[in-house]
Enzyme design. Structure first.
Site, PDB file in Angstrom:
ATOM      1  N   ARG A 111      51.664  51.551  44.282  1.00 13.12           N
ATOM      2  CA  ARG A 111      51.118  50.436  45.061  1.00 13.12           C
ATOM      3  C   ARG A 111      51.087  50.886  46.507  1.00 13.12           C
ATOM      4  O   ARG A 111      52.129  51.263  47.058  1.00 13.12           O
ATOM      5  CB  ARG A 111      51.968  49.166  44.910  1.00 13.12           C
ATOM      6  CG  ARG A 111      51.557  48.085  45.899  1.00 13.12           C
ATOM      7  CD  ARG A 111      52.172  46.751  45.627  1.00 13.12           C
ATOM      8  NE  ARG A 111      51.630  46.173  44.404  1.00 13.12           N
ATOM      9  CZ  ARG A 111      51.760  44.883  44.073  1.00 13.12           C
ATOM     10  NH1 ARG A 111      52.401  44.050  44.852  1.00 13.12           N
ATOM     11  NH2 ARG A 111      51.245  44.437  42.945  1.00 13.12           N
ATOM     12  N   HIS A 138      42.707  45.867  42.075  1.00 13.61           N
ATOM     13  CA  HIS A 138      43.956  45.546  41.370  1.00 13.61           C
ATOM     14  C   HIS A 138      43.639  45.443  39.870  1.00 13.61           C
ATOM     15  O   HIS A 138      43.732  44.373  39.274  1.00 13.61           O
ATOM     16  CB  HIS A 138      44.528  44.238  41.914  1.00 13.61           C
ATOM     17  CG  HIS A 138      45.946  43.962  41.510  1.00 13.61           C
ATOM     18  ND1 HIS A 138      46.760  44.913  40.905  1.00 13.61           N
ATOM     19  CD2 HIS A 138      46.708  42.827  41.612  1.00 13.61           C
ATOM     20  CE1 HIS A 138      47.945  44.364  40.674  1.00 13.61           C
ATOM     21  NE2 HIS A 138      47.942  43.110  41.086  1.00 13.61           N
ATOM     22  N   GLN A 141      45.902  43.788  36.981  1.00 16.91           N
ATOM     23  CA  GLN A 141      45.940  42.327  36.960  1.00 16.91           C
ATOM     24  C   GLN A 141      44.902  41.770  35.988  1.00 16.91           C
ATOM     25  O   GLN A 141      45.151  40.779  35.290  1.00 16.91           O
ATOM     26  CB  GLN A 141      45.685  41.778  38.375  1.00 16.91           C
ATOM     27  CG  GLN A 141      45.725  40.268  38.468  1.00 16.91           C
ATOM     28  CD  GLN A 141      47.107  39.719  38.159  1.00 16.91           C
ATOM     29  OE1 GLN A 141      48.100  40.186  38.698  1.00 16.91           O
ATOM     30  NE2 GLN A 141      47.183  38.717  37.279  1.00 16.91           N
ATOM     31  N   ASP A 229      43.263  33.221  44.612  1.00 18.56           N
ATOM     32  CA  ASP A 229      44.315  34.141  45.050  1.00 18.56           C
ATOM     33  C   ASP A 229      44.655  33.753  46.478  1.00 18.56           C
ATOM     34  O   ASP A 229      43.947  32.953  47.110  1.00 18.56           O
ATOM     35  CB  ASP A 229      43.785  35.598  44.952  1.00 18.56           C
ATOM     36  CG  ASP A 229      44.847  36.664  45.245  1.00 18.56           C
ATOM     37  OD1 ASP A 229      46.047  36.325  45.332  1.00 18.56           O
ATOM     38  OD2 ASP A 229      44.464  37.849  45.397  1.00 18.56           O
ATOM     39  N   CYS A 268      46.781  35.136  40.106  1.00 17.82           N
ATOM     40  CA  CYS A 268      47.569  36.345  39.859  1.00 17.82           C
ATOM     41  C   CYS A 268      48.989  36.223  40.378  1.00 17.82           C
ATOM     42  O   CYS A 268      49.873  36.960  39.929  1.00 17.82           O
ATOM     43  CB  CYS A 268      46.871  37.557  40.463  1.00 17.82           C
ATOM     44  SG  CYS A 268      46.726  37.502  42.265  1.00 17.82           S
ATOM     45  N   ARG A 296      51.556  40.144  32.261  1.00 20.81           N
ATOM     46  CA  ARG A 296      51.655  41.408  32.998  1.00 20.81           C
ATOM     47  C   ARG A 296      52.575  42.365  32.247  1.00 20.81           C
ATOM     48  O   ARG A 296      52.321  43.570  32.168  1.00 20.81           O
ATOM     49  CB  ARG A 296      52.178  41.163  34.425  1.00 20.81           C
ATOM     50  CG  ARG A 296      51.222  40.392  35.341  1.00 20.81           C
ATOM     51  CD  ARG A 296      49.951  41.183  35.619  1.00 20.81           C
ATOM     52  NE  ARG A 296      50.263  42.490  36.155  1.00 20.81           N
ATOM     53  CZ  ARG A 296      50.568  42.742  37.439  1.00 20.81           C
ATOM     54  NH1 ARG A 296      50.538  41.774  38.328  1.00 20.81           N
ATOM     55  NH2 ARG A 296      50.868  43.967  37.829  1.00 20.81           N
TER      56      ARG A 296
HETATM   57  N1   CP Z   1      50.200  39.739  40.803  1.00 16.15           N
HETATM   58  C1   CP Z   1      50.963  40.748  41.271  1.00 16.15           C
HETATM   59  O1   CP Z   1      50.552  41.912  41.288  1.00 16.15           O
HETATM   60  O2   CP Z   1      52.193  40.366  41.705  1.00 16.15           O
HETATM   61  P1   CP Z   1      53.260  41.256  42.530  1.00 16.15           P
HETATM   62  O3   CP Z   1      52.687  41.445  43.897  1.00 16.15           O
HETATM   63  O4   CP Z   1      54.494  40.423  42.529  1.00 16.15           O
HETATM   64  O5   CP Z   1      53.433  42.569  41.822  1.00 16.15           O
HETATM   65  N1  NVA Z   2      45.234  39.905  46.880  1.00 12.92           N
HETATM   66  C1  NVA Z   2      46.682  39.941  46.885  1.00 12.92           C
HETATM   67  C2  NVA Z   2      47.198  40.145  45.501  1.00 12.92           C
HETATM   68  C3  NVA Z   2      48.691  40.177  45.378  1.00 12.92           C
HETATM   69  C4  NVA Z   2      49.149  40.463  43.971  1.00 12.92           C
HETATM   70  C5  NVA Z   2      47.149  41.039  47.828  1.00 12.92           C
HETATM   71  O1  NVA Z   2      46.524  42.110  47.826  1.00 12.92           O
HETATM   72  O2  NVA Z   2      48.126  40.837  48.548  1.00 12.92           O
END
Ligand code: CP
Ligand code: NVA
Length: 313
Positions: A111, A138, A141, A229, A268, A296
């Site tokens: 990440r 992402h 997800q 989101d 998400c 997930r």
């Molecule tokens: N939806 C998601 O990716 O959550 P986290 O940021 O908690 O991993």
């Molecule tokens: N769009 C959000 C998703 C978090 C899981 C972000 O990138 O922070």
């Protein structure tokens, strides 16, 4: 043995519809076989002796815990790494980090706030690299979102999903998923936060029906699911502007009423209740957000089995 290319999972668009369907079906199979959380250890421990490296340059709850727990349930182990604790944080290159970690690990999840780092890691890694979220996309997800939709409503092919709010990383992966799995996406976003035009073009060129609106009511009209989101993603700096611009994009009961009568609500997570969604919708009967979060775990397991060539487990 001949070296074969590692099974990276960087973006949905890199895959055939068959492979994405295979990963989702494998996830459902493992979920059913392991009887939810009641009998969590896979009887064959298919990933015994395998180690996942989870590099988190940004916070995570679901991605981290689902990979850690999922890997354990499949018999493997996990090393959680944060760039600040690694020599990466002192300037060791991504290329060298990738080559070293490839000697220790069997699969890497990254990440990162810098999408280019993900691409570079994958380029240099000889073990599968999984995109754990970047500002661009992402994809993991969407595996969970599709599984969740199908558990509640059956095959997603031909269905219409409405995306309300920010044309962000999750929206990009949703559109790519639409092309691969044959569902339609109707997005409503403010003009300055429109969905990534490259992703829109790619999804359309690959057979998806993608419609982009300004007005949330138009996007949700008759939709089978409504998704939103956060208005402020990780790395976004303009929180105050965003909160103002996104105000008309809050998913509330009145907006949900314009979707199909049995429309689902997905998010998400993490959610910001009172911003992108009202408490009534978030806690209401259409909301499947915690099933989505649980999935997930199951989709992470399906993905890991596929990435490590254990898809027949
Ligand atoms: N939806 C998601 O990716 O959550 P986290 O940021 O908690 O991993
Ligand atoms: N769009 C959000 C998703 C978090 C899981 C972000 O990138 O922070």
């Amino acid at each position: 043995s001949a070296t074969t290319a590692p099974r990276h999972f960087l973006d949905l668009r890199d895959f055939s519809p068959e492979t994405i369907r295979q990963i989702i079906d494998l996830s459902a199979k493992v979920k059913a076989m392991q009887n939810g959380r009641r009998q969590p250890l896979h009887p064959d421990r298919p990933l015994e002796g395998r180690t996942l490296g989870l590099i988190l340059a940004q916070p995570s709850t679901r991605t981290r815990v689902s990979f850690e727990v999922g890997m354990g349930q499949l018999g493997g182990s996990v090393s959680v790494l944060s760039p600040g604790d690694m020599q990466l944080g002192r300037g060791e290159t991504v290329a060298d980090t990738a080559r070293v970690l490839s000697r220790f690990l069997d699969v890497i999840v990254l990440r990162t706030g810098n999408d280019a780092n993900l691409r570079e890691l994958a380029q240099w890694s000889s073990v599968p690299v999984i995109n754990g979220l970047t500002p661009v996309s992402h994809p993991i997800q969407i595996l969970a979102d599709v599984l969740t939709f199908e558990e509640h409503r059956g095959p997603i092919r031909g269905k219409t999903l409405a995306w309300i709010g920010d044309g962000n990383n999750v929206a990009t992966s949703l559109m790519e998923g639409a092309a691969l799995l044959g569902f339609n996406v109707r997005l409503a976003t403010p003009e300055e936060f429109a969905p990534n035009p490259d992703a829109v073009a790619w999804a359309r060129a690959h057979g998806a029906t993608i419609e982009v609106f300004r007005d949330p009511a138009e996007a949700v009209a008759g939709a089978d699911a409504v998704l939103t989101d956060t208005w402020v993603s990780m790395g976004d700096k303009d929180r105050e502007t965003r909160l103002k611009v996104f105000q008309p994009y809050q998913v509330d009961t009145a907006l949900m009423a314009k979707a199909a009568p049995d429309a689902l609500f997905l998010h998400c997570l993490p959610a910001h209740i009172g911003e992108e969604v009202t408490p009534e919708v978030f806690e209401g009967p259409a909301s499947v957000v915690f099933d989505e979060a649980e999935n997930r775990l199951h989709t992470q397991k399906g993905l890991l089995l596929w990435a490590l060539g254990k898809e027949n487990s």
